[in-house]
Design a protein around this motif. Sequence first.
Motif, PDB file in Angstrom:
ATOM      1  N   LYS A  12       0.635  -1.781   0.152  1.00 58.16           N
ATOM      2  CA  LYS A  12       0.242  -0.120  -0.246  1.00 58.16           C
ATOM      3  C   LYS A  12       0.873   1.070   0.129  1.00 58.16           C
ATOM      4  O   LYS A  12       0.818   2.031  -0.362  1.00 58.16           O
ATOM      5  CB  LYS A  12      -0.773   0.152   0.799  1.00 58.16           C
ATOM      6  CG  LYS A  12      -1.587  -1.335   1.472  1.00 58.16           C
ATOM      7  CD  LYS A  12      -2.374  -1.166   2.838  1.00 58.16           C
ATOM      8  CE  LYS A  12      -1.568  -1.032   3.761  1.00 58.16           C
ATOM      9  NZ  LYS A  12      -1.585  -2.488   4.049  1.00 58.16           N
ATOM     10  N   THR A  13       1.864   1.100   1.017  1.00 63.59           N
ATOM     11  CA  THR A  13       2.905   2.776   0.853  1.00 63.59           C
ATOM     12  C   THR A  13       3.231   2.715  -0.662  1.00 63.59           C
ATOM     13  O   THR A  13       3.785   3.333  -0.797  1.00 63.59           O
ATOM     14  CB  THR A  13       3.869   2.390   2.079  1.00 63.59           C
ATOM     15  OG1 THR A  13       3.034   2.366   3.698  1.00 63.59           O
ATOM     16  CG2 THR A  13       4.708   3.505   2.240  1.00 63.59           C
ATOM     17  N   THR A  14       4.680   1.815  -0.743  1.00 65.41           N
ATOM     18  CA  THR A  14       4.711   1.415  -2.009  1.00 65.41           C
ATOM     19  C   THR A  14       4.397   2.106  -3.002  1.00 65.41           C
ATOM     20  O   THR A  14       5.010   2.826  -3.597  1.00 65.41           O
ATOM     21  CB  THR A  14       5.318   0.116  -2.258  1.00 65.41           C
ATOM     22  OG1 THR A  14       6.340   0.222  -1.312  1.00 65.41           O
ATOM     23  CG2 THR A  14       6.100   0.786  -3.477  1.00 65.41           C
ATOM     24  N   PHE A  23      -3.079   9.747   1.487  1.00 65.52           N
ATOM     25  CA  PHE A  23      -2.962   9.654   3.039  1.00 65.52           C
ATOM     26  C   PHE A  23      -2.258   8.633   3.037  1.00 65.52           C
ATOM     27  O   PHE A  23      -3.360   7.871   2.223  1.00 65.52           O
ATOM     28  CB  PHE A  23      -3.933   9.862   3.268  1.00 65.52           C
ATOM     29  CG  PHE A  23      -4.889  11.818   3.493  1.00 65.52           C
ATOM     30  CD1 PHE A  23      -5.162  12.242   2.772  1.00 65.52           C
ATOM     31  CD2 PHE A  23      -4.710  11.766   4.281  1.00 65.52           C
ATOM     32  CE1 PHE A  23      -5.902  13.266   2.198  1.00 65.52           C
ATOM     33  CE2 PHE A  23      -5.168  13.321   4.773  1.00 65.52           C
ATOM     34  CZ  PHE A  23      -6.033  14.148   3.291  1.00 65.52           C
ATOM     35  N   ASP A  24      -1.472   8.241   3.605  1.00 61.45           N
ATOM     36  CA  ASP A  24      -0.788   7.328   4.026  1.00 61.45           C
ATOM     37  C   ASP A  24      -0.817   6.713   5.487  1.00 61.45           C
ATOM     38  O   ASP A  24      -0.478   7.124   6.547  1.00 61.45           O
ATOM     39  CB  ASP A  24       0.689   6.855   3.567  1.00 61.45           C
ATOM     40  CG  ASP A  24       1.429   5.323   4.135  1.00 61.45           C
ATOM     41  OD1 ASP A  24       0.370   4.296   4.170  1.00 61.45           O
ATOM     42  OD2 ASP A  24       2.158   4.518   3.883  1.00 61.45           O
ATOM     43  N   GLU A  25      -1.978   6.507   5.889  1.00 57.61           N
ATOM     44  CA  GLU A  25      -2.397   5.317   7.574  1.00 57.61           C
ATOM     45  C   GLU A  25      -2.331   6.994   8.204  1.00 57.61           C
ATOM     46  O   GLU A  25      -1.566   6.949   9.253  1.00 57.61           O
ATOM     47  CB  GLU A  25      -2.212   4.932   7.879  1.00 57.61           C
ATOM     48  CG  GLU A  25      -2.007   3.799   7.164  1.00 57.61           C
ATOM     49  CD  GLU A  25      -0.914   2.345   7.996  1.00 57.61           C
ATOM     50  OE1 GLU A  25      -1.553   1.847   9.287  1.00 57.61           O
ATOM     51  OE2 GLU A  25      -0.635   1.053   7.287  1.00 57.61           O
ATOM     52  N   PRO A  26      -3.190   8.217   8.005  1.00 61.55           N
ATOM     53  CA  PRO A  26      -2.632   9.179   8.411  1.00 61.55           C
ATOM     54  C   PRO A  26      -3.288   9.321  10.332  1.00 61.55           C
ATOM     55  O   PRO A  26      -3.258  10.163  10.115  1.00 61.55           O
ATOM     56  CB  PRO A  26      -3.951  10.102   8.257  1.00 61.55           C
ATOM     57  CG  PRO A  26      -4.627   8.838   7.304  1.00 61.55           C
ATOM     58  CD  PRO A  26      -4.243   7.651   7.108  1.00 61.55           C
TER      59      PRO A  26
HETATM   60 MG   LIG Z   1       2.316   1.576   4.475  1.00 58.87          MG
END
Ligand SMILES: [Mg+2]
Length: 250
Positions: free
Chosen positions: A42-44, A167-170
Motif C-alpha cells: 500500500k505504501t509503495t 494519505f498513508d495511514e494518517p
Molecule cells: Mg504502509
Amino acid sequence: MDILSINNLSKSFRQQQVLRDISFTVKQGEVIAVIGPSGSGKTTLLRCAAMLENADGGSIDLGGISVVESGKYADKASLKSARTKCGMVFQNFNLFPHMLVLDNIIDAPVHVLGIPRQEAVREALALLGKMEMQEYVNAYPCELSGGQQQRVAIARALALHPEILFFDEPTSALDPELTNGVLRVIRALAEEDMTMVIVTHEMDFAEKVADRIIFMADGMVVEDGPAAEVIHNPANERTKAFIAGLKSGF
Ligand SMILES: [Mg+2]
Ligand SMILES: Nc1ncnc2c1ncn2[C@@H]1O[C@H](COP(=O)(O)OP(=O)(O)OP(=O)(O)O)[C@@H](O)[C@H]1O
C-alpha cells in the motif's frame, strides 16, 4: 475526468516484487480507501503514485500529465509540474521540526510556486482555520499533539492546491480521541469534493467517506468496488478473510 490513472504498474525492491500489474483510476472528486495486510504494497503504491518512488514498469497519468509510460519516466519539467498536482500526508506527519507551523505551511508555496509571502501567509491562516488550528500558527511542531501535527501536515499539503491528496495511514500513530479530529477534517475535504486516496484501517471511516475501496494483497489489487459492497459483501475470499479479521480485532 480521471485525475489519476495507473496501468499495469510494477515495482521490485531487489529480488522482491512488491507491486504486480496494478491498474485503477481515480476520477475528480472521488475518494478511494486502500486497505490490505501489512506488507501488501500500500505504501509503495502511494509513494509511486506521488512520485516519491520510481516504478519499474507500467504507466501513471496524474492531473493530465503522463508521468511514466511503459516504465519510461517523462522529462524533468513534466515531472516537476506533476509533482505540484499532488500532495502527500504521512503516518508520522513529517513536519519540519525547526520551523514554526506557519513556516511549515508557506515554505513550498513561497519557494516552489513563487507565491508572494504575504499572500502565502494569508492562505496559510485560512487553511489553519479550516483545520481548527489557527491558534497554533506560531508554535513549533514539538509543542503540538500528534493529531494537531497531522492537521498542520494536511494544511501544508493543501497549500500547494493539489488536484489529488494521498494519505498513508494518517491516523495510525494517533490515540482514538486525536484520530477523530483528523478524520473529521478529511471528511470535510471529501464533502468539498477533494480527490483523495487514503490508506487506512479505519473501516467505519472508509465506509462513510470513501466512494470505492481497493483491497490489496501480495502487491496486487484483489478487489476494487463500492465501499459498502467491499465491506459487507466482498466478492473475493481473501477480502472476506481480511475484513472478518478486522472485525474480530485481529
Ligand atoms: Mg504502509
Ligand atoms: N525501501 C525499501 N527497500 C526494500 N524493501 C522495501 C522498501 N519499502 C518497502 N519494502 C518492502 O516492500 C513490501 C511492501 O511494503 P509496503 O510498505 O508498501 O507495505 P504496506 O502495505 O504499506 O505495509 P504496512 O501496512 O505495514 O504499512 C514489504 O515487503 C517491504 O518490506
